[in-house]
Write a protein that holds these residues in place. Structure first.
Motif, mmCIF file in Angstrom:
data_model
loop_
_atom_site.group_PDB
_atom_site.id
_atom_site.type_symbol
_atom_site.label_atom_id
_atom_site.label_comp_id
_atom_site.label_asym_id
_atom_site.label_seq_id
_atom_site.Cartn_x
_atom_site.Cartn_y
_atom_site.Cartn_z
ATOM 1 N N ALA A 120 1.018 -1.219 -0.144
ATOM 2 C CA ALA A 120 0.074 0.267 -0.027
ATOM 3 C C ALA A 120 0.820 1.318 -0.023
ATOM 4 O O ALA A 120 0.415 2.411 -0.230
ATOM 5 N N SER A 121 2.233 1.076 0.133
ATOM 6 C CA SER A 121 2.813 2.214 0.166
ATOM 7 C C SER A 121 3.093 2.953 -1.256
ATOM 8 O O SER A 121 2.920 2.468 -2.231
ATOM 9 N N VAL A 122 3.246 4.418 -1.097
ATOM 10 C CA VAL A 122 3.501 5.246 -2.301
ATOM 11 C C VAL A 122 4.893 5.756 -2.138
ATOM 12 O O VAL A 122 5.025 6.453 -1.230
ATOM 13 N N HIS A 123 5.538 5.563 -3.366
ATOM 14 C CA HIS A 123 6.755 6.247 -3.361
ATOM 15 C C HIS A 123 6.643 7.323 -4.329
ATOM 16 O O HIS A 123 6.218 7.453 -5.355
ATOM 17 N N GLN A 124 7.242 8.496 -3.994
ATOM 18 C CA GLN A 124 7.185 9.618 -4.803
ATOM 19 C C GLN A 124 8.727 10.123 -5.049
ATOM 20 O O GLN A 124 9.364 10.450 -3.810
ATOM 21 N N VAL A 125 8.902 10.821 -6.217
ATOM 22 C CA VAL A 125 10.186 11.441 -6.413
ATOM 23 C C VAL A 125 9.760 12.648 -7.270
ATOM 24 O O VAL A 125 8.946 12.663 -8.256
ATOM 25 N N SER A 126 10.546 13.708 -7.349
ATOM 26 C CA SER A 126 10.307 14.944 -8.246
ATOM 27 C C SER A 126 11.642 15.207 -8.895
ATOM 28 O O SER A 126 12.938 14.964 -8.174
ATOM 29 N N LEU A 127 11.453 15.769 -10.013
ATOM 30 C CA LEU A 127 12.660 16.094 -10.859
ATOM 31 C C LEU A 127 12.352 17.135 -11.736
ATOM 32 O O LEU A 127 11.165 17.511 -11.960
ATOM 33 N N GLY A 128 13.513 17.852 -12.383
ATOM 34 C CA GLY A 128 13.067 18.790 -13.578
ATOM 35 C C GLY A 128 13.823 18.284 -14.683
ATOM 36 O O GLY A 128 14.915 17.725 -14.646
ATOM 37 N N PHE A 129 13.186 18.844 -15.784
ATOM 38 C CA PHE A 129 13.755 18.411 -16.960
ATOM 39 C C PHE A 129 14.206 19.762 -17.820
ATOM 40 O O PHE A 129 13.583 20.719 -17.887
ATOM 41 N N LEU A 130 15.595 19.914 -17.867
ATOM 42 C CA LEU A 130 16.287 21.161 -18.668
ATOM 43 C C LEU A 130 17.219 20.829 -19.530
ATOM 44 O O LEU A 130 18.470 20.647 -18.932
ATOM 45 N N GLU A 131 17.090 20.747 -20.852
ATOM 46 C CA GLU A 131 18.011 20.082 -21.908
ATOM 47 C C GLU A 131 19.156 21.260 -21.767
ATOM 48 O O GLU A 131 19.084 22.229 -21.877
ATOM 49 N N GLY A 132 20.497 20.679 -21.632
ATOM 50 C CA GLY A 132 21.524 21.516 -21.658
ATOM 51 C C GLY A 132 22.229 22.040 -20.259
ATOM 52 O O GLY A 132 23.156 22.625 -20.144
ATOM 53 N N ASP A 133 21.409 21.878 -19.093
ATOM 54 C CA ASP A 133 21.721 22.274 -17.765
ATOM 55 C C ASP A 133 22.921 21.110 -17.191
ATOM 56 O O ASP A 133 22.707 20.481 -16.390
ATOM 57 N N SER A 134 23.941 21.080 -17.856
ATOM 58 C CA SER A 134 24.962 19.968 -17.695
ATOM 59 C C SER A 134 25.676 20.368 -16.272
ATOM 60 O O SER A 134 25.949 19.180 -15.516
ATOM 61 N N ASN A 135 25.218 21.338 -15.556
ATOM 62 C CA ASN A 135 25.868 21.440 -14.109
ATOM 63 C C ASN A 135 24.676 21.444 -13.234
ATOM 64 O O ASN A 135 24.841 21.435 -12.004
ATOM 65 N N GLY A 136 23.540 21.156 -13.647
ATOM 66 C CA GLY A 136 22.369 20.975 -12.570
ATOM 67 C C GLY A 136 22.126 22.024 -11.629
ATOM 68 O O GLY A 136 21.296 21.836 -10.817
ATOM 69 N N ASN A 137 22.146 23.674 -12.224
ATOM 70 C CA ASN A 137 21.865 24.238 -11.168
ATOM 71 C C ASN A 137 20.569 25.201 -11.550
ATOM 72 O O ASN A 137 20.144 25.904 -11.186
ATOM 73 N N ALA A 138 19.662 24.613 -12.537
ATOM 74 C CA ALA A 138 18.224 24.800 -12.919
ATOM 75 C C ALA A 138 18.175 25.932 -13.858
ATOM 76 O O ALA A 138 17.141 26.557 -13.917
ATOM 77 N N SER A 139 19.418 26.365 -14.494
ATOM 78 C CA SER A 139 19.396 27.035 -15.511
ATOM 79 C C SER A 139 20.635 26.860 -16.574
ATOM 80 O O SER A 139 21.403 26.373 -16.251
ATOM 81 N N VAL A 140 20.388 27.296 -17.877
ATOM 82 C CA VAL A 140 21.415 26.921 -19.010
ATOM 83 C C VAL A 140 21.927 28.350 -19.080
ATOM 84 O O VAL A 140 21.281 29.448 -19.531
ATOM 85 N N ASN A 141 23.234 28.467 -18.856
ATOM 86 C CA ASN A 141 24.173 29.595 -19.067
ATOM 87 C C ASN A 141 25.559 29.473 -19.673
ATOM 88 O O ASN A 141 25.666 28.483 -19.986
ATOM 89 N N SER A 142 26.402 30.373 -19.545
ATOM 90 C CA SER A 142 27.586 30.207 -20.081
ATOM 91 C C SER A 142 28.523 29.091 -19.356
ATOM 92 O O SER A 142 29.426 28.746 -20.159
ATOM 93 N N SER A 143 28.136 28.941 -18.281
ATOM 94 C CA SER A 143 29.039 27.896 -17.439
ATOM 95 C C SER A 143 28.788 26.464 -17.814
ATOM 96 O O SER A 143 29.623 25.750 -18.156
ATOM 97 N N ASP A 144 27.523 26.252 -18.295
ATOM 98 C CA ASP A 144 27.006 25.051 -19.001
ATOM 99 C C ASP A 144 27.646 24.985 -20.444
ATOM 100 O O ASP A 144 28.297 23.782 -20.835
ATOM 101 N N ILE A 145 27.569 26.187 -21.208
ATOM 102 C CA ILE A 145 28.206 26.180 -22.653
ATOM 103 C C ILE A 145 29.706 25.863 -22.545
ATOM 104 O O ILE A 145 30.368 24.883 -23.144
ATOM 105 N N SER A 146 30.491 26.270 -21.550
ATOM 106 C CA SER A 146 31.932 26.272 -21.297
ATOM 107 C C SER A 146 32.211 24.820 -20.993
ATOM 108 O O SER A 146 33.262 24.000 -21.363
ATOM 109 N N GLN A 147 31.381 24.308 -20.077
ATOM 110 C CA GLN A 147 31.497 22.961 -19.582
ATOM 111 C C GLN A 147 31.754 21.927 -20.755
ATOM 112 O O GLN A 147 32.236 20.998 -20.883
#
Length: 190
Positions: A120-147
């Motif tokens: 009867a247990s319910v397991h929940q997980v949340s995540l975000g989808f952001l193509e190109g956010d290679s460093n995982g900081n929730a935005s795509v910017n120059s640091s992702d492009i440089s990486q």
């Protein structure tokens, strides 16, 4: 029995608990790489970010402490609680794989998994989808492009797979272009 002896019956049950959650992608001939997803963060907080292109969908893998005989049912929700896309489950060993479709870039998703091994247990997980956010900081910017640019020419491996945006098995100009195309995008707010 009739002689006055008491027979004790001991029943044991194994509690199936969630050990880890990952977002799994195959990167061409380089192999399969799992991005760890924080299983304890609600959708309203800071969530783990999946930077690889959504394409045909993602497999979110719930790992348990016990073999799975029934993978249960999964439902994907957006940040407002509306059901989105589809989430099909399958199980193997101690893993339940949830195949997500209908997820969009920049969006937050909550996956609810219930009925694993009839529980009867319910397991929940949340995540975000952001193509190109290679460093995982929730935005795509120059640091992702440089990486991504700095890793261009590398074969995908366990240390650089978040820069293989198109999951081709190698980091190249297509990954740099994909990241640049998403520049200034950010994950929707909680």
């Amino acid at each position: 029995d009739g002689a006055g002896n008491v027979t004790n019956i001991v029943r044991t049950s194994t509690i199936v608990s969630l050990v880890a959650v990952t977002s799994r992608r195959v990167h061409g001939s380089a192999g399969t790489f799992d991005l760890p997803i924080d299983k304890s963060i609600p959708i309203s907080g800071t969530v783990s970010v999946e930077p690889r292109k959504i394409g045909a969908g993602h497999n979110i893998v719930f790992k348990f402490n016990f073999p799975i005989s029934n993978p249960g049912v999964a439902i994907a929700y957006d940040k407002l609680g509306a059901q989105i896309g589809s989430a099909m489950t399958s199980g193997s060993g101690s893993e339940v794989r949830v195949a997500l479709t209908g997820t969009l870039n920049t969006k937050r998703v909550r996956i609810s998994l219930s009925g694993v091994n009839g529980s009867a247990s319910v397991h929940q997980v949340s995540l975000g989808f952001l193509e190109g956010d290679s460093n995982g900081n929730a935005s795509v910017n120059s640091s992702d492009i440089s990486q991504v640019r700095a890793r261009s020419g590398q074969i995908t491996n366990a240390t650089n797979y978040t820069s293989d945006i198109d999951a081709s098995g190698g980091i190249n100009v297509l990954d740099v272009s994909a990241t640049q195309a998403q520049s200034l995008q950010s994950l929707e707010s909680p």
